[in-house]
Design an enzyme around this catalytic site. Sequence first.
Site, short mmCIF file in Angstrom:
data_model
loop_
_atom_site.label_atom_id
_atom_site.label_comp_id
_atom_site.label_asym_id
_atom_site.label_seq_id
_atom_site.Cartn_x
_atom_site.Cartn_y
_atom_site.Cartn_z
N ASP A 251 0.86 -1.19 0.00
CA ASP A 251 0.00 0.00 0.00
C ASP A 251 0.89 1.23 0.00
O ASP A 251 1.81 1.33 0.82
CB ASP A 251 -0.87 -0.05 1.27
CG ASP A 251 -1.65 1.22 1.48
OD1 ASP A 251 -1.99 1.88 0.47
OD2 ASP A 251 -1.92 1.55 2.65
N HIS B 246 -4.69 -17.95 -3.63
CA HIS B 246 -5.54 -17.14 -2.76
C HIS B 246 -6.77 -17.90 -2.24
O HIS B 246 -7.52 -17.36 -1.44
CB HIS B 246 -6.00 -15.91 -3.54
CG HIS B 246 -6.88 -16.28 -4.69
ND1 HIS B 246 -6.38 -16.95 -5.79
CD2 HIS B 246 -8.21 -16.13 -4.90
CE1 HIS B 246 -7.38 -17.17 -6.64
NE2 HIS B 246 -8.49 -16.69 -6.12
N ASP B 247 -7.00 -19.12 -2.74
CA ASP B 247 -8.15 -19.91 -2.28
C ASP B 247 -7.74 -20.96 -1.26
O ASP B 247 -8.53 -21.85 -0.94
CB ASP B 247 -8.83 -20.59 -3.48
CG ASP B 247 -9.59 -19.59 -4.34
OD1 ASP B 247 -10.02 -18.55 -3.81
OD2 ASP B 247 -9.74 -19.85 -5.55
N ASP C 118 -2.02 -1.32 -3.65
CA ASP C 118 -2.36 -0.54 -4.86
C ASP C 118 -1.32 -0.76 -5.96
O ASP C 118 -0.28 -1.37 -5.74
CB ASP C 118 -2.54 0.95 -4.53
CG ASP C 118 -1.46 1.49 -3.61
OD1 ASP C 118 -0.29 1.20 -3.89
OD2 ASP C 118 -1.79 2.19 -2.63
N ASP D 271 -11.53 -17.47 -14.67
CA ASP D 271 -12.07 -17.85 -13.37
C ASP D 271 -13.29 -18.75 -13.52
O ASP D 271 -14.18 -18.46 -14.33
CB ASP D 271 -12.48 -16.56 -12.63
CG ASP D 271 -13.02 -16.84 -11.24
OD1 ASP D 271 -12.22 -17.21 -10.37
OD2 ASP D 271 -14.25 -16.68 -11.04
N ASP E 147 -6.99 -11.62 -14.52
CA ASP E 147 -8.00 -12.56 -14.02
C ASP E 147 -9.34 -12.22 -14.66
O ASP E 147 -9.92 -11.15 -14.38
CB ASP E 147 -8.08 -12.41 -12.49
CG ASP E 147 -8.39 -13.71 -11.79
OD1 ASP E 147 -9.18 -14.49 -12.35
OD2 ASP E 147 -7.86 -13.93 -10.70
N ASP F 207 -4.11 3.79 2.89
CA ASP F 207 -5.50 3.40 3.20
C ASP F 207 -5.61 1.95 3.65
O ASP F 207 -6.71 1.42 3.82
CB ASP F 207 -6.42 3.67 1.99
CG ASP F 207 -6.13 2.78 0.81
OD1 ASP F 207 -5.13 2.02 0.86
OD2 ASP F 207 -6.90 2.82 -0.17
N GLU G 61 -9.19 -22.06 -14.82
CA GLU G 61 -9.29 -22.53 -13.45
C GLU G 61 -10.20 -23.75 -13.48
O GLU G 61 -11.37 -23.65 -13.80
CB GLU G 61 -9.91 -21.47 -12.53
CG GLU G 61 -9.89 -21.95 -11.09
CD GLU G 61 -10.88 -21.27 -10.17
OE1 GLU G 61 -10.65 -21.28 -8.97
OE2 GLU G 61 -11.90 -20.75 -10.64
C1 NOJ Z 1 -12.54 -18.86 -8.02
C2 NOJ Z 1 -11.66 -17.84 -7.39
O1 NOJ Z 1 -10.36 -18.34 -7.34
C3 NOJ Z 1 -12.23 -17.56 -6.03
O2 NOJ Z 1 -11.38 -16.76 -5.25
C4 NOJ Z 1 -13.57 -16.92 -6.20
O3 NOJ Z 1 -14.16 -16.73 -4.94
C5 NOJ Z 1 -14.48 -17.77 -7.08
N1 NOJ Z 1 -13.82 -18.29 -8.23
C6 NOJ Z 1 -15.65 -16.98 -7.55
O4 NOJ Z 1 -15.25 -16.09 -8.55
#
Ligand code: NOJ
Length: 578
Positions: free
Chosen positions: A51, A350-351, A59, A229, A128, A55, A283
């Site tokens: 950042d 990130h998931d 960014d 995605d 993405d 904030d 994905e």
């Molecule tokens: C897959 C993404 O990796 C995830 O972070 C997101 O919540 C879902 N698709 C919905 O877009």
Amino acid sequence: MKRNTSWIILLLIVFAAICCQSPKSNVDSSIDRKWWKEAVLYQIYPQSFKDTDGDGFGDFKGVVEKLDYLQSLGINMVWMNPFFDSPLVDNGYDVSDYREVLPRYGTMADFQEMLDGMHERGIKFVLDMVVNHTSVEHEWFKQSRSSRDNPYRDYYHWWPAEKGEPPYRYSLFDPEGAWEYDSLTNAYYLHYFADAQPDLNWENPKVRQEVYDIMKFWAEKGVDGFRMDAFQYVSKDTAFPVWPEGYEKDFNKYCGMGPDLHPYLKEMYEQVLSKYDIFAVSEGAGTTFQDAHDLVDADRNELQMAYHFESVGMSRTTDGYKLAEFKKVFTRWDSAFADKGWLAIYLSNHDNSRLVNRFGNPSPEFRTVSTQMLNTFMLSMRGTPYTYYGDELGMTNIDMPTIEEYVDVSALGDYGKAKAQGKDLDEFMVQLNYNSRENGRTPMQWDDTPNAGFTTGVPWKRVNENYKEINVAAENQDPNSILNHFRKMTRLRKDNLVLVYGDYHILQAEHPDIYAYTRTLGDQKMLVLLNFKDHDSSIELPEAKGIREILIDNYDGLTNENGKVVLKPYQAVVCKIE
Ligand code: NOJ
């Protein structure tokens, strides 16, 4: 005399050129070389990276500030999670305008500066594309829900209430299912994810055209790739039949990979991908190898790369994973792509919660060596390696034992489901604390100043308290750090195309502690030895008798008595063999 000298110089130059041939020129010409296969990808979660305006939210300018850092990693491709305009119900995976950037990230000019800065440093950029669904705040949806005869009505899936309740559809995020009643037009709309993320109707050619136009818009700005995605869900059975109870356990089979997916992909290829030097990664890879192949088979001209969920899927509970299963999964997927097609290799994103917590050992004694071992694995397999920000440092999970601290729509949805099903909520929280994706979204740890140097304000997500020990500045100083090991590995991969394209062959697949394999390309052969356990372990390998040079070692040498090798806890070795 002058003439003779020129000849000698010319001969010397030719001789030098032959002697100094780069490893690249040694490569079998039958190999289908592509820049995106040879790249090492680094994933940036923009909210948490850096950042600059105080904030508490990352960014574009923050990324610009860190461009030299990115270059120093030896990575050459960045995938950034969505930064489009969005109400952030799902941290940007709910897009309200695909042609605008979220002001909190900066302006379009800032984006362009970041993109140009990457390109100047030889780093490609992957966008993405979230086009299975939009945000409810997207103009298309606002129009669509406003009346049944609005021209945008067919941009989404609607079920008129006079037909009765729609057949049950499971939602990945919403405990109440995937249909949301909207009183304005007395109808239900479909959302596989949160109710703020309505699914687009890809059967409508206008929707597809909108998506291709958006992709071209970004391709013209210079992006080099698209990460599609939730893409397997764009084609679905819109007759909405009633499915057998419990079908959601096989969600991808029922809800994704519909019959129109391939025609859509071909159309996208023709309209967008074929026009640029660009690639797209999906994905999800379907439910069978055939699905996966069909998505990325170069002869079919659809997508170029895919990633499957089987590897991360095995590590989602505190019971941990079995090395035997881990090896089987990676060996199976490699064999599926041995001749054709291309995969991503990843263990976190990130998931998921942090790499070292799920696959390594986060204890102070073993965090460094086990993360180094996992990074060695990813960077020595066939497929494009994807490293998630912070994993080059060995960043770890945080402790979030109570639901009140969670903000993630998926964590809250899962909690709601567990509650509705009468599950033991204490046990649920133990698992959530371990596997929640919020663990992997904490601010990047740059140094030991307040908030790890991520922000001068209040960070949107609390910084991991271990930032005083685990941070870039500290690891930069230490030649044996995870960070410097990561750099050695990216360099090794870049210098040895055998690690990119070489055949993979597993050795002693049944060994309980060690994952050993060779990579072979022409006359180049590498042996990779990885101890996945917290104790010494030995293995007898004829291949180890032919070790010519140890190129990578996260310890100080290897015990090797005539092919009987002893590896220290989490030792990772890459060597050249005969
Ligand atoms: C897959 C993404 O990796 C995830 O972070 C997101 O919540 C879902 N698709 C919905 O877009």
